[in-house]
Design an enzyme around this catalytic site. Structure first.
Site, PDB file in Angstrom:
ATOM      1  N   ASP A 126       0.719  -1.244  -0.010  1.00 59.27           N
ATOM      2  CA  ASP A 126       0.113   0.086   0.133  1.00 59.27           C
ATOM      3  C   ASP A 126       0.732   1.132  -0.170  1.00 59.27           C
ATOM      4  OD1 ASP A 126       0.710   0.196   2.734  1.00 59.27           O
ATOM      5  OD2 ASP A 126      -0.830  -0.940   3.190  1.00 59.27           O
ATOM      6  N   HIS A 141       6.803  -7.630  -1.337  1.00 56.41           N
ATOM      7  CA  HIS A 141       5.683  -8.018  -2.306  1.00 56.41           C
ATOM      8  C   HIS A 141       5.649  -6.994  -3.299  1.00 56.41           C
ATOM      9  CE1 HIS A 141       4.264 -10.860   1.090  1.00 56.41           C
ATOM     10  NE2 HIS A 141       5.504 -11.300   0.363  1.00 56.41           N
TER      11      HIS A 141
END
Ligand SMILES: [Zn+2]
Length: 305
Positions: A126, A141
């Site tokens: 995010d 990731h």
């Protein structure tokens, strides 16, 4: 939650099976852990961002909360899975994009500013650590704000891709986050066949978010860099991760093998519970928020979901 078992909190040593009941005592223990280990490798997971309004996948026992996320092989192999993924993502993106860092992100940025951080490794996609001011973050990731062509490696900003999705799927734009609170549940019964997913503008290949999906490997170079930092660090602090995914768990395994103490802040069970020196069972923003007085606006942000 088990009680403190009567151990003197002044020793600030907790066994792997022991959790302490009061949030204040847990905060003190966490502060002491951080104080005693000035070169921390911090690994964060979904629990760090839940208080910013981004739902996580796991419940307190480490099981799936809802439907499982899309797996890499299904995404790459089945056009219908890609349509469903992008339709859900198209609806959920505006809320995701507007998420703001909470007190946990701000506290970790503060630790970096104080020179206490060997490295910040995150499983989150995010970008909220960077939004809070952390400058050295290993995005294990990847980041959701980028789209990647799996055939020619072209990278596109998600904003550009979102605009193209909008152009091709105007009827879907009427569905907003209120219609689908989690970005998918209420879409489950819908027919995704009409959702149009563009292919790569350069080679007509398959576009995918530039993040590591479940069932996909983390790029080895990224892991090597993070592991090198762990070797230099004097302790591992896990924030908001159940470590159910091996990409995170391996850091706990490596720290334990190197004899380094491990603390975890997590509301539920972690896969590494038996390896922990300290377990803090509290929301991440609450546990870490007291490390520094949050900057103006941060408290409100932490509470807004
Ligand atoms: Zn391409």
């Amino acid at each position: 939650m088990p009680s403190c078992q009567g151990r003197a909190t002044s020793s600030l040593i907790f066994s792997s099976t022991e959790t302490v009941s009061s949030i204040e005592t847990q905060q003190l223990a966490l502060h002491d852990f951080i104080e005693r280990h000035p070169r921390l490798l911090v690994l964060t997971g979904a629990g760090c961002s839940t208080e910013s309004g981004i739902p996580d996948y796991r419940d307190a026992d480490g099981g799936w909360k809802r439907v499982q996320p899309v797996f890499f092989q299904a995404f790459m192999g089945e056009p219908a899975v890609r349509r469903r993924y992008w339709a859900r993502s198209f609806i959920g993106w505006p809320r995701f994009r507007h998420a703001r860092p909470n007190a946990a992100h701000h506290a970790l940025a503060y630790l970096e500013q104080q020179g206490r951080m060997e490295a910040l490794v995150t499983q989150n996609v995010d970008g909220l650590h960077q939004a809070a001011g952390s400058t050295y973050v290993i995005d294990l990731h990847g980041r959701l704000e980028q789209v990647r062509c799996m055939d020619c490696e072209l990278r596109l900003p998600r904003s550009q891709f979102q605009a193209e999705l909008t152009r091709r799927n105007l009827a879907w734009q009427a569905l907003d986050a209120a219609t689908a609170p989690d970005g998918d549940a209420d879409l489950e019964a819908m027919d995704f066949a009409s959702f149009e997913v563009p292919s790569c503008p350069r080679c007509d290949g398959t576009l995918k978010p530039d993040v590591v999906f479940f069932g996909e490997s983390v790029p080895p170079d990224r892991v090597r860099v993070a592991m090198a930092h762990l070797a230099t660090a004097d302790a591992l602090l896990i924030v908001g991760s159940s470590l159910m995914v091996y990409s995170g768990y391996r850091f706990a395994q490596a720290a334990a093998a190197q004899g380094k103490p491990i603390a975890a802040v997590n509301l539920g069970r972690t896969r590494a519970d038996e390896l922990l020196t300290l377990k803090v069972v509290a929301p991440c923003a609450r546990a870490l928020g007291s490390i520094k007085r949050a900057p103006a606006g941060a408290a409100a942000e932490a509470g807004s979901v």
